[in-house]
Design a protein around this motif. Structure first.
Motif, mmCIF file in Angstrom:
data_model
loop_
_atom_site.group_PDB
_atom_site.id
_atom_site.type_symbol
_atom_site.label_atom_id
_atom_site.label_comp_id
_atom_site.label_asym_id
_atom_site.label_seq_id
_atom_site.Cartn_x
_atom_site.Cartn_y
_atom_site.Cartn_z
ATOM 1 N N PRO A 1 48.912 31.988 18.940
ATOM 2 C CA PRO A 1 47.540 31.734 19.400
ATOM 3 C C PRO A 1 47.559 30.969 20.720
ATOM 4 O O PRO A 1 47.403 29.740 20.766
ATOM 5 N N LEU A 2 47.776 31.668 21.808
ATOM 6 C CA LEU A 2 47.823 31.048 23.131
ATOM 7 C C LEU A 2 47.456 32.084 24.183
ATOM 8 O O LEU A 2 47.382 33.278 23.914
ATOM 9 N N GLN A 3 47.233 31.601 25.414
ATOM 10 C CA GLN A 3 46.942 32.466 26.551
ATOM 11 C C GLN A 3 47.809 32.042 27.731
ATOM 12 O O GLN A 3 48.160 30.857 27.854
ATOM 13 N N ILE A 4 48.153 32.995 28.586
ATOM 14 C CA ILE A 4 48.994 32.719 29.759
ATOM 15 C C ILE A 4 48.292 33.276 30.994
ATOM 16 O O ILE A 4 47.884 34.440 31.021
ATOM 17 N N VAL A 5 48.165 32.430 32.008
ATOM 18 C CA VAL A 5 47.603 32.840 33.302
ATOM 19 C C VAL A 5 48.689 32.663 34.353
ATOM 20 O O VAL A 5 49.195 31.551 34.559
ATOM 21 N N LEU A 6 49.068 33.760 35.012
ATOM 22 C CA LEU A 6 50.184 33.740 35.961
ATOM 23 C C LEU A 6 49.699 34.142 37.346
ATOM 24 O O LEU A 6 48.969 35.120 37.505
ATOM 25 N N LEU A 7 50.131 33.389 38.348
ATOM 26 C CA LEU A 7 49.848 33.681 39.756
ATOM 27 C C LEU A 7 51.159 33.600 40.527
ATOM 28 O O LEU A 7 51.843 32.572 40.491
ATOM 29 N N GLY A 8 51.539 34.678 41.208
ATOM 30 C CA GLY A 8 52.772 34.628 41.978
ATOM 31 C C GLY A 8 53.194 35.990 42.474
ATOM 32 O O GLY A 8 52.569 37.015 42.193
ATOM 33 N N SER A 9 54.293 35.997 43.231
ATOM 34 C CA SER A 9 54.869 37.238 43.731
ATOM 35 C C SER A 9 56.345 37.006 43.973
ATOM 36 O O SER A 9 56.812 35.867 44.006
ATOM 37 N N GLY A 10 57.086 38.090 44.140
ATOM 38 C CA GLY A 10 58.521 37.960 44.381
ATOM 39 C C GLY A 10 59.250 39.243 44.073
ATOM 40 O O GLY A 10 58.919 40.308 44.617
ATOM 41 N N ASP A 11 60.228 39.143 43.181
ATOM 42 C CA ASP A 11 61.032 40.294 42.788
ATOM 43 C C ASP A 11 60.119 41.394 42.223
ATOM 44 O O ASP A 11 59.371 41.164 41.271
ATOM 45 N N LYS A 12 60.199 42.584 42.826
ATOM 46 C CA LYS A 12 59.281 43.674 42.440
ATOM 47 C C LYS A 12 59.472 44.096 40.988
ATOM 48 O O LYS A 12 58.501 44.461 40.313
ATOM 49 N N SER A 13 60.699 44.049 40.492
ATOM 50 C CA SER A 13 60.920 44.438 39.099
ATOM 51 C C SER A 13 60.292 43.423 38.150
ATOM 52 O O SER A 13 59.754 43.790 37.100
ATOM 53 N N ILE A 14 60.320 42.141 38.530
ATOM 54 C CA ILE A 14 59.679 41.114 37.709
ATOM 55 C C ILE A 14 58.167 41.265 37.765
ATOM 56 O O ILE A 14 57.474 41.144 36.747
ATOM 57 N N GLU A 15 57.642 41.550 38.961
ATOM 58 C CA GLU A 15 56.199 41.772 39.087
ATOM 59 C C GLU A 15 55.751 42.891 38.142
ATOM 60 O O GLU A 15 54.723 42.770 37.453
ATOM 61 N N LEU A 16 56.514 43.976 38.108
ATOM 62 C CA LEU A 16 56.164 45.114 37.260
ATOM 63 C C LEU A 16 56.193 44.739 35.780
ATOM 64 O O LEU A 16 55.293 45.121 35.012
ATOM 65 N N LYS A 17 57.194 43.958 35.388
ATOM 66 C CA LYS A 17 57.323 43.575 33.974
ATOM 67 C C LYS A 17 56.152 42.704 33.523
ATOM 68 O O LYS A 17 55.600 42.912 32.442
ATOM 69 N N VAL A 18 55.768 41.711 34.347
ATOM 70 C CA VAL A 18 54.666 40.833 33.923
ATOM 71 C C VAL A 18 53.336 41.593 33.922
ATOM 72 O O VAL A 18 52.475 41.349 33.065
ATOM 73 N N LYS A 19 53.178 42.532 34.851
ATOM 74 C CA LYS A 19 51.943 43.339 34.857
ATOM 75 C C LYS A 19 51.882 44.242 33.625
ATOM 76 O O LYS A 19 50.798 44.447 33.060
ATOM 77 N N ASN A 20 53.041 44.747 33.205
ATOM 78 C CA ASN A 20 53.070 45.579 31.999
ATOM 79 C C ASN A 20 52.670 44.779 30.766
ATOM 80 O O ASN A 20 51.926 45.260 29.906
ATOM 81 N N PHE A 21 53.165 43.531 30.665
ATOM 82 C CA PHE A 21 52.782 42.674 29.541
ATOM 83 C C PHE A 21 51.279 42.406 29.565
ATOM 84 O O PHE A 21 50.617 42.415 28.518
ATOM 85 N N ALA A 22 50.744 42.154 30.742
ATOM 86 C CA ALA A 22 49.302 41.893 30.851
ATOM 87 C C ALA A 22 48.491 43.118 30.439
ATOM 88 O O ALA A 22 47.414 42.990 29.843
ATOM 89 N N HIS A 23 49.001 44.309 30.762
ATOM 90 C CA HIS A 23 48.314 45.550 30.382
ATOM 91 C C HIS A 23 48.332 45.752 28.869
ATOM 92 O O HIS A 23 47.337 46.187 28.273
ATOM 93 N N LEU A 24 49.470 45.405 28.248
ATOM 94 C CA LEU A 24 49.613 45.593 26.801
ATOM 95 C C LEU A 24 48.853 44.546 26.005
ATOM 96 O O LEU A 24 48.385 44.805 24.893
ATOM 97 N N TYR A 25 48.739 43.328 26.576
ATOM 98 C CA TYR A 25 48.106 42.217 25.840
ATOM 99 C C TYR A 25 47.033 41.565 26.717
ATOM 100 O O TYR A 25 47.166 40.406 27.130
ATOM 101 N N PRO A 26 45.952 42.275 27.010
ATOM 102 C CA PRO A 26 44.935 41.754 27.931
ATOM 103 C C PRO A 26 44.194 40.533 27.418
ATOM 104 O O PRO A 26 43.577 39.810 28.210
#
Length: 500
Positions: free
Chosen positions: A342-367
């Protein structure tokens, strides 16, 4: 009163790529103010006494990049003939201060757009060694008063490899000012092929293993480490860490050899820009005494990020470059477990493109659990610091760090790995520290997903104990991270060199 020449390759708000700019934009102003009257700390609402009878006479010198943001138009003051080049010096001020800034103006090297160090593809500029060698020569001329500015410093304070040749060049001068060299990140050293040394037309006396030579290559940073009168870095723990192979990047032996003149002084933070009692970026201002007013910021953050509004669910904030140094891989490894909590995560950042893709995928799966913004948004950064309950900063190494300071000032409890400045700025929330009123965050030792996950679980348990949580928040908000405190330590260092 000390005369100080502050040598830097960047300074906020003129131009910024990282933490060096924050230091160069804040420390000179803090030194200039020392002794000019009491300063009120809005966090504690207490008055501090002036440290000296007069402010320090500090001048900053940096390259005149095309992308510098000028508040006032710089004026031409002189031209110097250095290494068969005619180089201009322009004069302006650090914005919102009386600190004079001298700009080294040589168009073939500095008058084109972009990052001061790398091109659009992230590769170092082809002439980066020539650029900063020329800059160091000009700083040396100014330090020796050969620019005819009628000003001679007592101390020359250099920062990172881009200014590393200055202490080396000054070592060859008669009656040179004392030098301080500050390491902001040992991972960046300014190492070039040995042939560059001759191409730069540097004095031959400096080319030897105990000088600028580094395994047959030219090392700019060695100029600062070998020839300076004092070496500092940006936290006491990092000063110890860089004497080990894990953090010394091949120069740990030299740093250990010079340990008697090596010390760590924590960076300060901008108390005006990051102040929850007056922050214009947040919906509800608050202090340690009115911390209940923090809650509307949480609600606003949840609404902005399209997360379910629920004051009882802990919101974890994360603002970071998405690279391994920052421990983002540890966060990614924890996410499959965290999305079940029971928690929420708010992320702001940029960098490694593969990491960006992974965190965006998690956000898509668990909005309803994770919200991700790729890039940087100053307003959102402030809203995360004010609206989150807990801040994640599990860096593998962190020379100093600023977000853990911002978080404490905003009553947002940081979770950090015990390294560098993170170790020096966080008091772990253990039973005895909570009882004593000194706990300000949660720390863990191992750079592993398991250790981070345990720290997050500790935070969740503490969050449920509202009385203990409020006590930790108030302790955190009362901590002193002012630049005045850091500036006083630097001034004591300058005094020690002068008296030696």
């Amino acid at each position: 009163m000390k005369k100080i020449l502050f040598v830097t390759s960047e300074a906020h708000p003129l131009i910024k790529t990282g933490g060096l700019a924050d230091v160069a934009g804040s420390l000179p102003k803090a030194l200039a103010k020392l002794g000019q009257g009491p300063i009120i700390d809005a966090t504690t609402e207490t008055e501090s006494e002036p440290a000296t009878e007069h402010g320090q006479d500090i001048r900053l010198i940096m390259p005149n990049y095309q992308d510098i943001q000028h508040v006032e138009k710089p004026r031409y003051i002189c031209t110097l003939r250095v290494d068969n080049r005619d180089v201009n010096i322009l004069e302006t001020h650090l914005p919102d201060s009386d600190v004079i800034a001298w700009l080294v103006d040589y168009r073939p090297f500095f008058d084109y757009p972009g990052n001061p160090y790398v091109d659009d593809h992230g590769n170092p500029w082809h002439n980066i060694a020539e650029r900063f060698a020329l800059f160091c020569r000009l700083a040396t001329e100014v330090a020796m008063n050969r620019a005819h500015l009628d000003w001679t410093p007592d101390i020359v304070h250099c920062n990172d490899w881009q200014s590393g040749l200055v202490p080396a060049l000054l070592s060859l001068e008669s009656k040179a000012p004392a030098t301080v060299f500050t390491i902001h990140n040992m991972a960046y050293q300014g190492v070039f092929p040995g042939a560059i040394f001759s191409a730069l037309n540097l004095p031959g006396q400096l080319w030897h293993p105990d000088g600028l030579e580094y395994h047959g290559m030219l090392s700019f940073i060695k100029g600062g480490l070998v020839y300076s009168d004092r070496i500092t870095t940006v936290s006491p723990t990092y000063a110890q860490e860089i004497q080990t192979p894990e953090f010394g990047y091949g120069l740990e032996g030299l740093l250990s050899h010079r340990h008697t003149i090596l010390s760590g002084i924590l960076n300060g933070m901008d108390l005006e820009q990051w102040d929850p009692s007056s922050d214009e970026h947040i919906v509800s201002n608050y202090t340690a005494r009115t911390i209940k007013q923090k809650l509307p910021n949480k609600t606003a953050l949840q609404q902005r990020m399209s997360l379910p509004v629920d004051e009882n669910i802990p919101v974890f904030g994360l603002i970071s470059r998405l690279v391994e140094q920052k421990g983002i891989d540890l966060v990614l490894a924890c996410l499959p477990h965290l999305v079940k909590q029971p928690l929420q995560i708010v992320l702001l950042g940029s960098g490694d493109k593969s990491i960006e893709l992974k965190v965006k995928n998690f956000a898509h799966l668990y909005p309803d659990k994770i919200a991700v913004t790729i890039g940087y948004d100053e307003q959102l950064a402030h809203q995360i610091e004010a609206g989150a309950d807990i801040f994640l900063m599990p860096s593998r190494f962190e020379p100093c760090g600023l977000n853990q300071m911002y978080s404490q000032r905003y009553g947002t409890i940081p979770i950090v790995r015990k390294t560098g400045g993170l170790a020096d700025t966080i008091e772990d929330a253990l039973p005895h520290s909570i009882a004593a009123g000194s706990a300000t965050g949660i720390s863990f030792n191992d750079a592993s997903a398991g250790a981070l996950l345990e720290a997050i679980k500790r935070a969740q348990i503490l969050f449920e104990n509202k009385q203990a949580w409020r006590k930790i928040q108030q302790s955190a908000m009362k901590k002193d991270f002012s630049w005045e405190n850091s500036a006083n330590q630097y001034l004591a260092l300058y005094d020690a060199i002068s008296d030696a």
